[in-house]
Each structure stands twice: as structure tokens, then as C-alpha cells.
Design a protein around this motif. Structure first.
Motif, mmCIF file in Angstrom:
data_model
loop_
_atom_site.group_PDB
_atom_site.id
_atom_site.type_symbol
_atom_site.label_atom_id
_atom_site.label_comp_id
_atom_site.label_asym_id
_atom_site.label_seq_id
_atom_site.Cartn_x
_atom_site.Cartn_y
_atom_site.Cartn_z
ATOM 1 N N PRO A 342 1.024 -1.342 -0.011
ATOM 2 C CA PRO A 342 -0.030 0.000 -0.169
ATOM 3 C C PRO A 342 0.800 1.292 0.004
ATOM 4 O O PRO A 342 1.772 1.555 0.613
ATOM 5 C CB PRO A 342 -1.000 -0.111 1.323
ATOM 6 N N ALA A 343 0.558 2.188 -0.992
ATOM 7 C CA ALA A 343 1.113 3.730 -0.756
ATOM 8 C C ALA A 343 0.310 4.559 -0.077
ATOM 9 O O ALA A 343 -1.114 4.386 -0.211
ATOM 10 C CB ALA A 343 1.208 4.052 -2.069
ATOM 11 N N VAL A 344 0.878 5.149 1.120
ATOM 12 C CA VAL A 344 0.032 5.658 1.973
ATOM 13 C C VAL A 344 -0.122 7.314 1.576
ATOM 14 O O VAL A 344 0.789 7.899 1.029
ATOM 15 C CB VAL A 344 0.759 5.798 3.417
ATOM 16 N N THR A 345 -1.195 7.445 1.491
ATOM 17 C CA THR A 345 -1.567 8.906 0.832
ATOM 18 C C THR A 345 -2.489 10.058 1.758
ATOM 19 O O THR A 345 -3.165 9.727 2.666
ATOM 20 C CB THR A 345 -2.466 9.031 -0.385
ATOM 21 N N PHE A 346 -2.065 11.197 1.747
ATOM 22 C CA PHE A 346 -2.679 12.326 2.484
ATOM 23 C C PHE A 346 -3.130 13.302 1.535
ATOM 24 O O PHE A 346 -2.330 13.774 0.647
ATOM 25 C CB PHE A 346 -1.703 12.906 3.715
ATOM 26 N N PRO A 347 -4.153 14.192 1.627
ATOM 27 C CA PRO A 347 -4.392 15.236 0.756
ATOM 28 C C PRO A 347 -3.467 16.384 0.715
ATOM 29 O O PRO A 347 -2.937 16.483 1.850
ATOM 30 C CB PRO A 347 -5.738 15.751 1.227
ATOM 31 N N ARG A 348 -2.965 16.884 -0.449
ATOM 32 C CA ARG A 348 -2.111 17.947 -0.049
ATOM 33 C C ARG A 348 -2.547 19.149 0.677
ATOM 34 O O ARG A 348 -1.789 19.873 1.397
ATOM 35 C CB ARG A 348 -1.551 18.367 -1.742
ATOM 36 N N LYS A 375 -3.050 16.060 -6.197
ATOM 37 C CA LYS A 375 -3.953 16.059 -5.197
ATOM 38 C C LYS A 375 -3.478 15.672 -3.840
ATOM 39 O O LYS A 375 -3.589 15.999 -2.650
ATOM 40 C CB LYS A 375 -5.363 15.761 -5.184
ATOM 41 N N TRP A 376 -2.465 14.966 -4.053
ATOM 42 C CA TRP A 376 -2.031 13.706 -2.790
ATOM 43 C C TRP A 376 -0.502 13.968 -2.504
ATOM 44 O O TRP A 376 0.380 14.111 -3.456
ATOM 45 C CB TRP A 376 -2.288 12.610 -3.267
ATOM 46 N N ASP A 377 -0.148 13.774 -1.228
ATOM 47 C CA ASP A 377 0.975 13.443 -0.627
ATOM 48 C C ASP A 377 1.124 11.977 -0.582
ATOM 49 O O ASP A 377 0.428 11.329 -0.068
ATOM 50 C CB ASP A 377 1.350 14.047 0.513
ATOM 51 N N ILE A 378 2.199 11.523 -1.526
ATOM 52 C CA ILE A 378 2.289 9.865 -1.507
ATOM 53 C C ILE A 378 3.543 9.467 -0.914
ATOM 54 O O ILE A 378 4.616 10.028 -1.211
ATOM 55 C CB ILE A 378 2.004 9.547 -2.858
ATOM 56 N N ASN A 404 -3.336 12.799 -11.636
ATOM 57 C CA ASN A 404 -2.060 12.466 -12.242
ATOM 58 C C ASN A 404 -1.237 11.400 -11.208
ATOM 59 O O ASN A 404 -0.206 11.229 -11.522
ATOM 60 C CB ASN A 404 -1.284 13.263 -12.736
ATOM 61 N N ALA A 405 -2.000 10.634 -10.179
ATOM 62 C CA ALA A 405 -1.263 9.908 -9.296
ATOM 63 C C ALA A 405 -0.674 8.743 -9.690
ATOM 64 O O ALA A 405 0.478 8.407 -9.488
ATOM 65 C CB ALA A 405 -2.243 9.720 -7.858
ATOM 66 N N GLN A 406 -1.271 8.121 -10.512
ATOM 67 C CA GLN A 406 -1.077 6.804 -11.249
ATOM 68 C C GLN A 406 0.298 7.247 -12.443
ATOM 69 O O GLN A 406 1.149 6.450 -12.218
ATOM 70 C CB GLN A 406 -1.806 6.290 -12.166
ATOM 71 N N LEU A 407 0.248 8.463 -12.912
ATOM 72 C CA LEU A 407 1.453 8.442 -13.831
ATOM 73 C C LEU A 407 2.775 8.924 -12.980
ATOM 74 O O LEU A 407 3.789 8.821 -13.437
ATOM 75 C CB LEU A 407 0.981 9.590 -14.687
#
Length: 450
Positions: A342-348, A375-378, A404-407
Motif C-alpha cells: 500500500p502507498a500511503v496518501t494524504f491530501p496535499r 492532489k496527494w502527498d504519497i 495524475n497520481a498513477q502517472l
């Protein structure tokens, strides 16, 4: 595989110019390989029933079972005729009872293959006697001897399943023995409709696993070469890879294009769903789309099967939170041990970023990789660096809706020397160019059960 022929089939479905012709292989897959779902299994059942009703048929039973193990299809049709004759001679309505207790009682163990055939504007014709397609779709039944109803379904498809060889509830319509086959070929009205249909529609044969040796298949296609030689509309039959290698030339000789769908019978469902998805435009409903567990359970199983066949990931990178459900629930349906990281994400942009900042401190201390999308800190776990060069990495999220998170993640993993693909259950139309595996394109709002 011919990508052109596959695209031709997809285009025909998209334009409303396709017709599915469904054989016993679909009933076998849908029923969990119930013996009576196959034509041969049904005849064997009939032989046993006849011998049970009349003990004097003991020798006939042994001789018939030997014939059914041979390769000669015409002899098997002869046994089928004898089964029907014996059952009709027995006291009571034994023929109707036997049909009801065999093909009339098939279970739906795998609904996915039936749902894959439910495509708007695409008529379904079947040589099967059962009602699995009706039970899955809620459609009505039309048999080959109901001319006006056949015409209506072909002109305005969507309300009925057309049974070319009869339906178990109407025993007089069932085409089982050689006399039945002779009678249906003499029925000029139904044959004329089929010939007219074939002259301007693309027929896609599905589930004829015995191929050229299947009497139901050969009965429909024996006249194709002469009837359709000048129309330019060649039928397509979907076959396993092994059959394609052995029989592709023979199919072409009778005017049919064979398209392989995979090495296993179970691959047919994924292949059909792939064509169905490509043939349909984005789903766009003002009120939104809600995906249920009933829909998602077979979908995730099928979705993972397709990914495994085409890519076979060495590890999966999921997105934390709701995005973890998709790969986790997907893998719960298969017996494969594929590690999910799992990649941990938080809203920027957060009202209170204290929790994100605390996690960042821990992640940086332990060597986690930090990157940012729109949109995300990953944060990626540090062991994502440690797979061998060329490892297959699959980025798997529940959705891809233009962010664009997947990219960004794909660039990171590619930098480690991995072969990277991207997957999502639902994507926005603008994501079709970069998501490698998806199930639905939705233009608008949607919701998952989680």
C-alpha cells in the motif's frame, strides 16, 4: 490473434450490427460444468434414463455409451434420436420430465459469462435448450417455430432470447435427434430469416467448444460457404488457442473466421467482457452510477484474471484508503500469492496537517519514498526498491478520474527498472489513453459499496 478481426467484432457490436450465437460451452461455464449442460452429457443422461425405465435396454445402453465415446458425430445424433424414441414410448410424459430434470434444472454457478453476453442492440441466438440466459437477463424465450416473435426480436433486440434448437419447456420445439434436425432444415420460414440475418449482420459464435465436430455448430454453418460467399460478412467463432492452431484453416474453408480467446475455457468470459467494454461508450447518468457487491464480486475475479493473463504482476502497488479495497477484494477471489504494497496518501491541502506531518517524519526516518501528485502527498514503502530489474509492477487503484497520481507513481517505479502497468476498476474518459486495465468508463458521478 488477429487484432483486426477482434476490432471488427467490437465495431459490429458498437454499431448494433452483431449477433451472438451461443452454444453449450456457455451453459457449461455458467452452470459450473453440470453434465447435462453439454449436448453429449445430455445424451448420456438420456441413455441412463431409458435403461432405468426399461431393463430390457441393458445391451442397448452399453452399445450406445460406446458410440458416444467415438468421434463420429452422426452416430451420436442417432443415439439421441433413439433416446427420444424410447422416452416417448414409455408410459407417462417421460420425455418432458427428463428435459425438465436435466437442462431445465441447471444451476447458475457463474453468472459472469451470461452477463458478458448482455449487450444493448445485440440479439442472442442459442442452440441450447436451457433457460440460463433468460434467468440471468430477465428476458423472454422465443423458439425457432415462432416466426413473428423471431422477427420482432431481430428488428428490436433486447426483450427475448431466440432458441434455434428449441426450449426445454416446449418439448415439441426441441431439436434433439436426426429427424428433428431434418425437420428444422425443412422449415423454410425460419431458415429464410436466418439467411437474411446472416447476409447483413456479423455473427459471433460463442461457446461451441467442440467446434467443427459439434453437430449443433455444423448444422448452422453447413450452408455458409454457398449462402454468404458474396456478402462480405463472414461470421466469427471464438475458440481456444489450441483449437485455433489445429482448425483455423478448416474454419476459413467454410467461410468462418476463427479468433482465439485464450488457452482455457474460462478465458472466454474475460475476452467477451473486454469486447463488451470497448464497444460501449462512457456511462453517463445524471443521477450517477452505483456499483453493488453483487456486480463487483464477479467483476473483480474476471478483472484480475485478465490482468494475470496479459501481464502477471510480480507485485501490486495499491493506494491507501478506499483504493485498497479493489486489489484486496480482487485477490481474495483467486488462489495466487501476489504481494500488495500500500502507498500511503494524504491530501496535499488539509485543514489539520499534523497527522500527515507525523507520518512523514516516520516515513523519512525509515527510508520511504515521498512524491506528490496534483492532489496527494504519497509515501511508498522502502522495500518497493528491492524487486529485481524488469519485475512486473502493477499500480492498482479503485478509480482513475483524471488526477495524475498513477502517472507519477509509474514514473517512480519505471525509474527503478520495473515493467509498469496501471489498472483501475473505473476510469474517466480522459484516462483511457494511459490506464492499461479497466472495467468501466464513467463520465460523471459513481459510488462503490465501500
Amino acid at each position: 490473434m488477429s487484432h483486426y478481426l477482434r476490432e471488427q467484432a467490437v465495431r459490429a457490436i458498437r454499431e448494433g450490427n452483431a449477433v451472438f450465437v451461443v452454444g453449450a460451452g456457455v451453459s457449461l461455464l455458467a452452470s459450473g460444468s453440470a453434465p447435462a449442460a453439454s449436448w453429449l452429457g445430455l445424451i448420456q443422461s438420456g441413455v441412463e434414463r431409458c435403461a432405468d425405465l426399461d431393463p430390457s435396454l441393458k445391451k442397448w445402453r452399453l452399445d450406445s455409451l460406446k458410440i458416444l465415446k467415438a468421434k463420429d458425430a452422426s452416430s451420436k445424433v442417432g443415439v439421441a434420436q433413439e433416446v427420444k424414441d424410447h422416452l416417448e414410448k414409455a408410459p407417462g410424459d417421460q420425455y418432458a420430465d427428463w428435459l425438465a430434470e436435466t437442462v431445465g434444472a441447471l444451476p447458475i454457478a457463474n453468472r459472469g459469462i451470461l452477463d458478458a453476453l448482455s449487450v444493448p442492440r445485440t440479439p442472442i441466438l442459442t442452440t441450447n435448450y436451457d433457460d440460463l440466459l433468460e434467468r440471468a437477463s430477465g428476458k423472454n424465450t422465443v423458439t425457432w417455430d415462432r416466426l413473428a416473435e423471431m422477427q420482432h426480436e431481430i428488428r428490436m433486440p433486447g426483450s427475448s432470447i431466440i432458441h434455434l434448437h428449441g426450449f426445454w419447456r416446449r418439448k415439441e420445439s426441441v431439436i434433439f435427434g436426426y429427424r428433428d434436425y431434418s425437420n428444422i432444415l425443412k422449415d423454410q420460414a425460419s431458415q429464410a430469416i436466418l439467411r437474411a440475418l446472416l447476409s447483413f449482420k456479423t455473427l459471433i459464435f460463442v461457446g461451441f467448444g467442440q467446434g467443427l465436430s459439434d453437430p449443433n455448430f455444423s448444422g448452422l454453418t453447413g450452408w455458409l460457404t454457398s449462402t454468404l460467399s458474396d456478402t462480405g460478412v463472414a461470421p466469427i467463432t471464438l475458440v481456444r488457442d489450441e483449437e485455433y492452431k489445429k482448425e483455423a484453416t478448416k474454419y476459413r474453408q467454410i467461410g468462418i473466421n476463427a479468433v482465439p480467446y485464450g488457452p482455457e475455457y474460462g478465458d472466454l468470459e474475460s475476452f467477451l467482457y473486454g469486447m463488451k467494454t470497448e464497444s460501449q461508450g462512457p456511462l453517463a447518468q445524471e443521477s450517477g452510477v452505483t456499483f453493488s457487491w453483487e456486480y463487483l464480486s464477479p467483476t473483480l475475479k474476471r478483472f484480475h484474471r485478465r490482468i494475470q493473463q496479459e501481464f502477471s504482476p510480480d507485485f501490486i502497488l495499491s493506494i491507501s484508503g478506499p483504493g485498497d479495497y479493489a486489489p484486496a477484494y480482487c485477490l481474495a477471489h483467486v488462489n495466487e500469492e501476489v504481494p500488495v504494497l500500500p502507498a500511503v496518501t494524504f491530501p496535499r491541502v488539509m485543514k489539520d496537517g499534523g497527522r500527515r506531518d507525523s507520518f512523514r517524519a516516520v516515513a523519512v526516518r525509515d527510508g520511504w519514498i515521498h512524491c506528490q501528485s496534483t492532489k496527494w502527498d504519497i509515501f511508498l514503502p522502502n522495500l518497493v526498491r528491492d524487486f529485481p530489474d524488469g519485475a512486473h509492477a502493477l499500480i492498482f487503484d479503485e478509480e482513475a478520474t483524471g488526477e495524475n497520481a498513477q502517472l507519477i507513481l509509474a514514473d517512480v517505479l519505471t525509474g527503478f527498472g520495473y515493467d509498469v502497468k496501471k489498472a483501475a476498476l473505473v476510469i474517466a474518459p480522459e484516462c483511457e489513453t494511459y490506464v492499461d486495465f479497466y472495467d468501466q468508463v464513467v463520465a460523471g458521478k459513481f459510488a462503490f459499496p465501500w
